[in-house]
Every structure is written in structure tokens, then in C-alpha cells.
Design a protein around this motif. Structure first.
Motif, short mmCIF file in Angstrom:
data_model
loop_
_atom_site.label_atom_id
_atom_site.label_comp_id
_atom_site.label_asym_id
_atom_site.label_seq_id
_atom_site.Cartn_x
_atom_site.Cartn_y
_atom_site.Cartn_z
N SER A 37 -55.83 44.03 25.29
CA SER A 37 -56.10 45.41 24.89
C SER A 37 -57.61 45.50 24.68
O SER A 37 -58.36 44.61 25.09
CB SER A 37 -55.34 45.75 23.61
N THR A 38 -58.10 46.51 24.02
CA THR A 38 -59.53 46.61 23.77
C THR A 38 -59.99 45.68 22.66
O THR A 38 -61.20 45.45 22.51
CB THR A 38 -59.91 48.05 23.40
N ARG B 203 -64.47 41.63 26.68
CA ARG B 203 -65.38 42.57 26.03
C ARG B 203 -66.53 42.97 26.95
O ARG B 203 -66.99 44.11 26.95
CB ARG B 203 -65.92 41.97 24.73
N ALA B 204 -66.99 42.01 27.75
CA ALA B 204 -68.07 42.32 28.70
C ALA B 204 -67.60 43.33 29.74
O ALA B 204 -68.32 44.28 30.08
CB ALA B 204 -68.54 41.03 29.38
N LEU C 247 -58.71 47.87 32.59
CA LEU C 247 -57.53 48.69 32.86
C LEU C 247 -57.85 50.09 32.34
O LEU C 247 -58.19 50.27 31.16
CB LEU C 247 -56.30 48.12 32.15
N ILE C 248 -57.78 51.07 33.22
CA ILE C 248 -58.23 52.42 32.89
C ILE C 248 -57.07 53.40 33.03
O ILE C 248 -56.40 53.45 34.07
CB ILE C 248 -59.40 52.84 33.80
N VAL C 249 -56.84 54.17 31.97
CA VAL C 249 -55.77 55.17 31.96
C VAL C 249 -56.40 56.51 31.59
O VAL C 249 -57.00 56.64 30.52
CB VAL C 249 -54.66 54.80 30.95
N VAL D 21 -60.81 53.32 29.13
CA VAL D 21 -60.55 51.89 29.22
C VAL D 21 -59.63 51.48 28.08
O VAL D 21 -59.95 51.69 26.90
CB VAL D 21 -61.86 51.08 29.16
N VAL D 22 -58.45 50.93 28.42
CA VAL D 22 -57.46 50.57 27.41
C VAL D 22 -57.27 49.07 27.27
O VAL D 22 -56.63 48.59 26.33
CB VAL D 22 -56.10 51.22 27.72
N GLY D 23 -57.80 48.30 28.21
CA GLY D 23 -57.63 46.85 28.16
C GLY D 23 -58.24 46.23 29.40
O GLY D 23 -59.06 46.84 30.09
#
Length: 381
Positions: free
Chosen positions: A83-84, A103-104, A126-128, A132-134
């Protein structure tokens, strides 16, 4: 293991724009066409295995279920999903540095490639819905350009699944809100008339008033309960029975009704509150303007894979064009009760357009409403 990638085939469109990469492995003695066919099957199979978990959203549990299939899909030494702010799941040797790498990528908002010993990494956000969600991270001893492209495309597919998970969640919440609104649409006129009728018996016939009050309580408990989207036909008919008893107390001998039911269809799952509104409509229009008696008939037949329901009144009927407008009206229109339009809309949403209400009517000929329900519940709202 995806250490030697021969070719990355075009992505296959899967459902609503999902991307699946085809990555055949080179093996001596096997034709290129055979390798491509086998790789396509394997890729689609692994993607199909991962999809249900991802459609649950980005949680620790869904990530744990999906990551092993993504690991097999990519064929790298290790795969992790974050996740983030946390590493949710991983497959293969655990990568302690996964959060630092993630994180980078999260900060940059784009794919990051890390070379290192004993292994490198490709980390893709991962983009929703633009957020960015993860991240999806793949670790391998050799980071090639083909691996970067493949991990990037798989991450895009995962993002697509997660985005659909969000849409599924919105859809479920919308349907739940619709059900709450549906329960709130119980006709206030019926409530007022029922209570007024009960009150009229309090002095003259207390025993009758008590029976009617219990019938009203049973009806209200069912109509206002926190129900699932589906109930059984038996429960719907019990609700109709209570409703008819209350209306009979109001109209007296002016209202006649009969209910005929094939016992074998009683366990059939049906949408919640799909039958009572039809009966309410029959009484409303069947008794309107009549100085004598009116009759409502409910017939439920076993029709093989379906249950066929008809609700018929012998009232004055209406112009067929008027009936069409009733089905086309806004189901949420204030003061309309649940109404035929609401039932028609829900039946079409659940089972398809072929299962909408059929209204047969003409001036002076009464009205008959037909409803078909598959015995097997197709979709849960």
C-alpha cells in the motif's frame, strides 16, 4: 522463471480494458506457435486466478491471495504488493527493502528500476482514478528491458482490477442506498389508512383491532427490516397476505381477493419487495371509482426454470399508453410509493431486460401484471 524473455506479445483485452501480457518461455524443440499458445493459456489462467482477490480492493488479505498468482505470472525470484505505507504481501524470498523501493516509486509516480546484489528490482505504482494507492514490486537477479515492460503492464492490469473493485464498491453502496430508499417509500397513505382502520375498531371490536395491529406490525417489520437484496417467495407472499388483511379491514366486503400458489415455488429467491407493490397497485386502481366490489387475484405458477406470477384486478383498467408511462416514470418520484416502475427497473437490473414487468390492460377491462422470476438467483445486488 522470467530470466530469459524471448518476446512480449501484445496485450489481450480482458473485460473492461484489462491488460494481460503474453510472455512465452524459450524451450528447445518446441515450435514458436506452440510456445505462444501455451504461454497465452498460462497467462490468462494465472490472471483469472488473481482477479477475484484484486476485485476485493487493495487489502492485506486480497494482496496475500493475489500475490502468489502474480509471482507465477511474472516468474521472478520474488514479488511484493504494497500500500502507500505498508508491505501487504509477498511471494518468494522476503524483500526487506521493498518499502524503501516502493516509497521511491510512489513518490515519483512512475516505474523505478533498481540494480543491486544479489538481486535487482522493478517497482511500479498502482494507480486508481489518478491516485497512487500502492506498488507492485518484482525482484530478480537480472533486470532486463523486457522484464521492466512486463512488470509495468502487469501493474497496469492490477490497477485496472483495483479500479473496478472501487466501482463495484460504489455500485454496492448505491444499491444499498436504493434498498434503504425503497423501504422508505412504503406508501404513507397506506400507513395512515391502516392505522385509521385499526383505530376505528378499538372501541367497537378490541379483539379485531389487536389482530390488525399485529398484522400491521408483521408487515412493517418485514418491509422495514435490514434485508438482503433477495428473500424467498414464501416471505414475499406472507408480506402480501398481511397487506391484504389490512386492506380488507379497510374496504370490508367491497374488496375480494384470492391467492393461488404452487407449493414447489415457495423457496424460490426473489428480489425484496417485488410482489407487494403489484398488489398495492391492483387495489389502488382496481377499487378506484367503484361503488360496488372489486377483486384482486394473485396466481403463482411453476413454469419449469421460472416462477410465473400474475396480479390481476377487475377494475376499470386504463389506456395502454398510460400503463407504459407508469413503467417509464421516475421510480424515486416523491409520494409515488414503491410503484410498478421501481419493481420493473429492479427486475431488469437483476435478470436482464427480458424480465421486466408485462402490463395487460384496456379501458373497462381491468389490469393484469405479469412477472417472471428465474428459480436460480443470477445476480446479487
Amino acid at each position: 522463471m522470467l530470466t530469459t524473455v524471448c518476446v512480449v506479445l501484445p496485450l489481450l483485452t480482458f473485460l473492461l480494458g484489462f491488460w494481460v501480457s503474453r510472455a512465452p518461455w524459450c524451450r528447445d524443440g518446441v515450435s514458436e506457435d506452440h510456445r505462444a499458445d501455451e504461454a497465452a493459456f498460462t497467462t490468462l489462467h494465472l490472471a483469472a486466478m488473481a482477479a477475484p482477490a484484486l476485485r476485493g480492493g487493495l487489502t492485506r488479505d486480497s494482496a496475500r491471495k493475489a500475490v502468489r498468482h502474480l509471482h507465477a505470472l511474472l516468474g521472478t525470484q520474488a514479488v511484493a504488493i504494497t500500500s502507500t505505507d505498508a508491505a501487504l504481501a509477498w511471494a518468494g524470498p522476503r524483500a526487506e527493502e521493498v518499502l524503501a523501493y516502493a516509497r521511491a516509486a510512489l513518490s515519483a509516480g512512475r516505474t523505478q528500476v533498481f540494480a543491486g546484489e544479489p538481486r535487482g528490482a522493478v517497482v511500479v505504482p498502482l494507480i486508481v482514478d489518478g491516485t497512487v494507492v500502492g506498488a507492485l514490486a518484482a525482484f530478480d537477479d537480472k533486470v532486463s528491458a523486457a522484464l521492466v515492460r512486463t512488470v509495468t503492464e502487469v501493474a497496469r492490469w492490477v490497477s485496472g482490477q483495483l479500479e473496478l473493485a472501487g466501482l463495484d464498491s460504489l455500485r454496492r453502496r448505491a444499491l444499498e442506498a436504493e434498498m434503504r430508499a425503497l423501504r422508505a417509500q412504503i406508501s404513507p397513505h397506506f400507513v395512515y389508512n391502516a392505522l385509521t382502520t385499526i383505530a376505528s375498531f378499538v372501541r367497537t371490536n378490541p379483539g379485531r383491532a389487536r389482530e390488525l395491529l399485529l398484522d400491521f406490525a408483521d408487515f412493517s417489520r418485514y418491509a422495514l427490516r435490514r434485508a438482503h437484496d433477495f428473500t424467498t417467495l414464501a416471505d414475499e407472499l406472507t408480506c402480501v397476505d398481511r397487506y391484504l388483511l389490512l386492506e380488507r379491514a379497510r374496504f370490508g366486503d367491497k374488496l375480494r381477493f384470492s391467492v393461488q400458489v404452487a407449493p414447489e415455488v415457495l423457496p424460490v429467491p426473489v428480489p425484496f419487495l417485488c410482489l407487494q407493490p403489484l398488489v398495492e397497485n391492483a387495489i389502488k386502481h382496481g377499487m378506484r371509482g367503484r361503488g360496488d366490489t372489486g377483486e384482486v387475484r394473485v396466481v403463482v405458477r411453476d413454469a419449469g426454470p421460472e416462477a410465473h406470477i400474475t396480479v390481476e384486478d377487475d377494475g376499470t383498467g386504463m389506456d395502454p399508453e398510460c400503463a407504459r408511462r407508469m413503467l417509464d416514470e421516475d421510480p424515486a418520484r416523491e409520494g409515488s410509493g414503491i410503484g410498478l416502475a421501481n419493481v420493473d427497473l429492479r427486475m431488469r437490473q437483476i435478470y436482464g431486460d427480458g424480465y421486466g414487468l408485462v402490463v395487460e390492460t384496456a379501458l373497462g377491462a381491468g389490469t393484469k401484471v405479469r412477472l417472471r422470476v428465474p428459480k436460480t438467483q443470477l445476480i446479487s445486488l
